[in-house]
Design a protein around this motif. Structure first.
Motif, PDB file in Angstrom:
ATOM      1  N   MET A  27     -21.682 -63.485  55.965  1.00  0.00           N
ATOM      2  CA  MET A  27     -21.658 -62.167  55.344  1.00  0.00           C
ATOM      3  C   MET A  27     -22.718 -62.106  54.266  1.00  0.00           C
ATOM      4  O   MET A  27     -22.999 -63.082  53.596  1.00  0.00           O
ATOM      5  N   GLY A  28     -23.315 -60.957  54.085  1.00  0.00           N
ATOM      6  CA  GLY A  28     -24.315 -60.809  53.048  1.00  0.00           C
ATOM      7  C   GLY A  28     -24.547 -59.352  52.760  1.00  0.00           C
ATOM      8  O   GLY A  28     -23.956 -58.466  53.377  1.00  0.00           O
ATOM      9  N   GLY A  29     -25.443 -59.081  51.857  1.00  0.00           N
ATOM     10  CA  GLY A  29     -25.823 -57.722  51.560  1.00  0.00           C
ATOM     11  C   GLY A  29     -24.691 -56.915  50.979  1.00  0.00           C
ATOM     12  O   GLY A  29     -23.823 -57.421  50.268  1.00  0.00           O
ATOM     13  N   SER A  30     -24.709 -55.602  51.306  1.00  0.00           N
ATOM     14  CA  SER A  30     -23.762 -54.680  50.684  1.00  0.00           C
ATOM     15  C   SER A  30     -22.317 -55.006  51.038  1.00  0.00           C
ATOM     16  O   SER A  30     -21.416 -54.774  50.232  1.00  0.00           O
ATOM     17  N   ASP A  31     -22.070 -55.544  52.230  1.00  0.00           N
ATOM     18  CA  ASP A  31     -20.698 -55.897  52.606  1.00  0.00           C
ATOM     19  C   ASP A  31     -20.140 -56.982  51.696  1.00  0.00           C
ATOM     20  O   ASP A  31     -18.989 -56.923  51.262  1.00  0.00           O
ATOM     21  N   GLU A  32     -20.966 -57.980  51.399  1.00  0.00           N
ATOM     22  CA  GLU A  32     -20.492 -59.050  50.540  1.00  0.00           C
ATOM     23  C   GLU A  32     -20.340 -58.577  49.097  1.00  0.00           C
ATOM     24  O   GLU A  32     -19.420 -58.987  48.390  1.00  0.00           O
ATOM     25  N   VAL A  33     -21.242 -57.706  48.655  1.00  0.00           N
ATOM     26  CA  VAL A  33     -21.101 -57.135  47.314  1.00  0.00           C
ATOM     27  C   VAL A  33     -19.770 -56.412  47.192  1.00  0.00           C
ATOM     28  O   VAL A  33     -19.023 -56.587  46.218  1.00  0.00           O
ATOM     29  N   ALA A  34     -19.439 -55.586  48.185  1.00  0.00           N
ATOM     30  CA  ALA A  34     -18.172 -54.846  48.166  1.00  0.00           C
ATOM     31  C   ALA A  34     -16.987 -55.808  48.175  1.00  0.00           C
ATOM     32  O   ALA A  34     -15.999 -55.610  47.454  1.00  0.00           O
ATOM     33  N   GLU A  35     -17.084 -56.861  48.992  1.00  0.00           N
ATOM     34  CA  GLU A  35     -15.985 -57.816  49.062  1.00  0.00           C
ATOM     35  C   GLU A  35     -15.779 -58.521  47.720  1.00  0.00           C
ATOM     36  O   GLU A  35     -14.642 -58.683  47.245  1.00  0.00           O
ATOM     37  N   LEU A  36     -16.867 -58.927  47.084  1.00  0.00           N
ATOM     38  CA  LEU A  36     -16.740 -59.633  45.816  1.00  0.00           C
ATOM     39  C   LEU A  36     -16.237 -58.719  44.707  1.00  0.00           C
ATOM     40  O   LEU A  36     -15.562 -59.174  43.777  1.00  0.00           O
ATOM     41  N   HIS A  37     -16.539 -57.436  44.792  1.00  0.00           N
ATOM     42  CA  HIS A  37     -15.944 -56.508  43.832  1.00  0.00           C
ATOM     43  C   HIS A  37     -14.434 -56.411  44.045  1.00  0.00           C
ATOM     44  O   HIS A  37     -13.679 -56.315  43.075  1.00  0.00           O
ATOM     45  N   ARG A  38     -14.003 -56.432  45.290  1.00  0.00           N
ATOM     46  CA  ARG A  38     -12.553 -56.412  45.539  1.00  0.00           C
ATOM     47  C   ARG A  38     -11.898 -57.679  44.995  1.00  0.00           C
ATOM     48  O   ARG A  38     -10.828 -57.614  44.368  1.00  0.00           O
ATOM     49  N   LEU A  39     -12.533 -58.820  45.216  1.00  0.00           N
ATOM     50  CA  LEU A  39     -11.985 -60.069  44.690  1.00  0.00           C
ATOM     51  C   LEU A  39     -11.988 -60.076  43.165  1.00  0.00           C
ATOM     52  O   LEU A  39     -11.071 -60.604  42.534  1.00  0.00           O
ATOM     53  N   SER A  40     -13.029 -59.481  42.574  1.00  0.00           N
ATOM     54  CA  SER A  40     -13.082 -59.398  41.118  1.00  0.00           C
ATOM     55  C   SER A  40     -11.933 -58.553  40.578  1.00  0.00           C
ATOM     56  O   SER A  40     -11.385 -58.847  39.511  1.00  0.00           O
ATOM     57  N   GLY A  41     -11.587 -57.499  41.312  1.00  0.00           N
ATOM     58  CA  GLY A  41     -10.448 -56.692  40.906  1.00  0.00           C
ATOM     59  C   GLY A  41      -9.164 -57.495  40.870  1.00  0.00           C
ATOM     60  O   GLY A  41      -8.367 -57.401  39.924  1.00  0.00           O
ATOM     61  N   ARG A  42      -8.960 -58.323  41.893  1.00  0.00           N
ATOM     62  CA  ARG A  42      -7.777 -59.189  41.887  1.00  0.00           C
ATOM     63  C   ARG A  42      -7.841 -60.182  40.728  1.00  0.00           C
ATOM     64  O   ARG A  42      -6.819 -60.539  40.129  1.00  0.00           O
ATOM     65  N   ALA A  43      -9.059 -60.643  40.428  1.00  0.00           N
ATOM     66  CA  ALA A  43      -9.213 -61.593  39.327  1.00  0.00           C
ATOM     67  C   ALA A  43      -8.797 -60.980  38.002  1.00  0.00           C
ATOM     68  O   ALA A  43      -8.271 -61.672  37.125  1.00  0.00           O
ATOM     69  N   LEU A  44      -9.025 -59.656  37.831  1.00  0.00           N
ATOM     70  CA  LEU A  44      -8.634 -59.017  36.582  1.00  0.00           C
ATOM     71  C   LEU A  44      -7.123 -59.117  36.362  1.00  0.00           C
ATOM     72  O   LEU A  44      -6.665 -59.172  35.219  1.00  0.00           O
ATOM     73  N   VAL A  45      -6.362 -59.125  37.436  1.00  0.00           N
ATOM     74  CA  VAL A  45      -4.913 -59.291  37.313  1.00  0.00           C
ATOM     75  C   VAL A  45      -4.611 -60.638  36.658  1.00  0.00           C
ATOM     76  O   VAL A  45      -3.766 -60.750  35.762  1.00  0.00           O
ATOM     77  N   ALA A  46      -5.329 -61.689  37.119  1.00  0.00           N
ATOM     78  CA  ALA A  46      -5.111 -63.024  36.557  1.00  0.00           C
ATOM     79  C   ALA A  46      -5.650 -63.127  35.137  1.00  0.00           C
ATOM     80  O   ALA A  46      -5.042 -63.753  34.268  1.00  0.00           O
ATOM     81  N   LEU A  47      -6.790 -62.494  34.863  1.00  0.00           N
ATOM     82  CA  LEU A  47      -7.450 -62.648  33.564  1.00  0.00           C
ATOM     83  C   LEU A  47      -6.767 -61.855  32.454  1.00  0.00           C
ATOM     84  O   LEU A  47      -6.689 -62.314  31.317  1.00  0.00           O
ATOM     85  N   PHE A  48      -6.301 -60.641  32.781  1.00  0.00           N
ATOM     86  CA  PHE A  48      -5.771 -59.747  31.755  1.00  0.00           C
ATOM     87  C   PHE A  48      -4.289 -59.417  31.921  1.00  0.00           C
ATOM     88  O   PHE A  48      -3.659 -58.904  31.000  1.00  0.00           O
TER      89      PHE A  48
END
Length: 263
Positions: free
Chosen positions: A1-22
């Protein structure tokens, strides 16, 4: 995976990470949608409240409106991160909400099993008790020039048996030098709060810590790492093999237009 698809996926994972961080902070409020996330710690510091926008423009604008309404109702500053496409489409709405453009933040990724050059020898402890939590909090507050009490209220809840984030501290002898927070979803790990105070920078401790954490997590099945890079950290991440996937746009709501890179 690469490009815009991977960017979108990592933003989704980052959203889940905010649950753990905050999510365990006393004043926490978390809202998630596909590609978008709001993590309010409740602290009156922009770096401790994050908005991530990675969905198509129409959905992202609706989430932006809702997120800013919540932040404004609570009197909270925040840091907003947008993918390049979203930032281009929502510049006008962002400005109307009082967000100020604060530059570009590289979204970087390290894939596969390419060799990572280890830094100097150091002792690494995972923060599992209040004493090590205090040390990690001291390092983070000093590294990002943030209020110590605010950092403690956000960071301390991560040092619990049920937390889905892990905090590590590197020591040179008995002196704590650097810390980092890691979240994990499947075989992907997010790198957050890479904190080396100015007094300890230039001594190789950030590399020593991060390279060994990458090595350790690879042995545990992690095949991909991602992070949002500050200007100060970018040379280190590049030297470890991270590559820039996208230049996210950073916007700040509050009195400062500088991002310290807490996350």
């Amino acid at each position: 995976m690469g490009g815009s698809d991977e960017v979108a996926e990592l933003h989704r994972l980052s959203g889940r990470a905010l649950v753990a961080l905050f999510g365990e902070a006393p004043g926490a409020e978390i809202r998630l949608a596909d590609g978008c996330a709001l993590g309010l710690s409740g602290e009156r510091v922009a770096d401790l409240n994050m908005l991530l926008l990675g969905a198509p423009a129409a959905e992202a604008e609706a989430f932006l409106d809702e997120a800013m309404a919540r932040a404004e109702a609570r009197g909270l500053d925040l840091l907003a991160m947008m993918t390049p496409a979203v930032a281009q489409a929502l510049a006008g709405p962002a400005e109307r909400h009082g967000l100020i453009r604060a530059g570009e933040v590289p979204l970087m990724v390290l894939r596969g099993s390419a060799e990572v050059r280890l830094g100097r020898t150091c002792r690494i402890e995972e923060a599992r008790d209040s004493a090590t939590a205090r040390i990690a909090g001291d390092l983070a507050a000093a590294a990002f020039d943030l209020p110590r009490d605010a950092v403690g209220r956000v960071l301390d809840p991560l040092i619990t048996p049920t937390s889905t984030a892990s905090v590590y501290v590197a020591f040179a002898g008995d002196e704590p030098m650097s810390s980092v927070t890691v979240t994990r979803t499947g075989d992907t790990a997010g790198i957050w709060t890479m904190a080396t105070p100015p007094a300890h920078q230039g001594k190789g401790m950030g590399r020593a810590l991060l390279s060994r954490i990458i090595e350790r997590l690879r042995h545990e099945g992690v095949g991909r790492f991602y992070l949002f890079a500050t200007a100060a950290g970018f040379p280190l991440y590049t030297s470890l093999g991270f590559v820039t996937l996208a230049e996210d746009a950073a916007w700040v709501k509050g009195s400062s237009t500088q991002t310290h890179g807490w996350a």
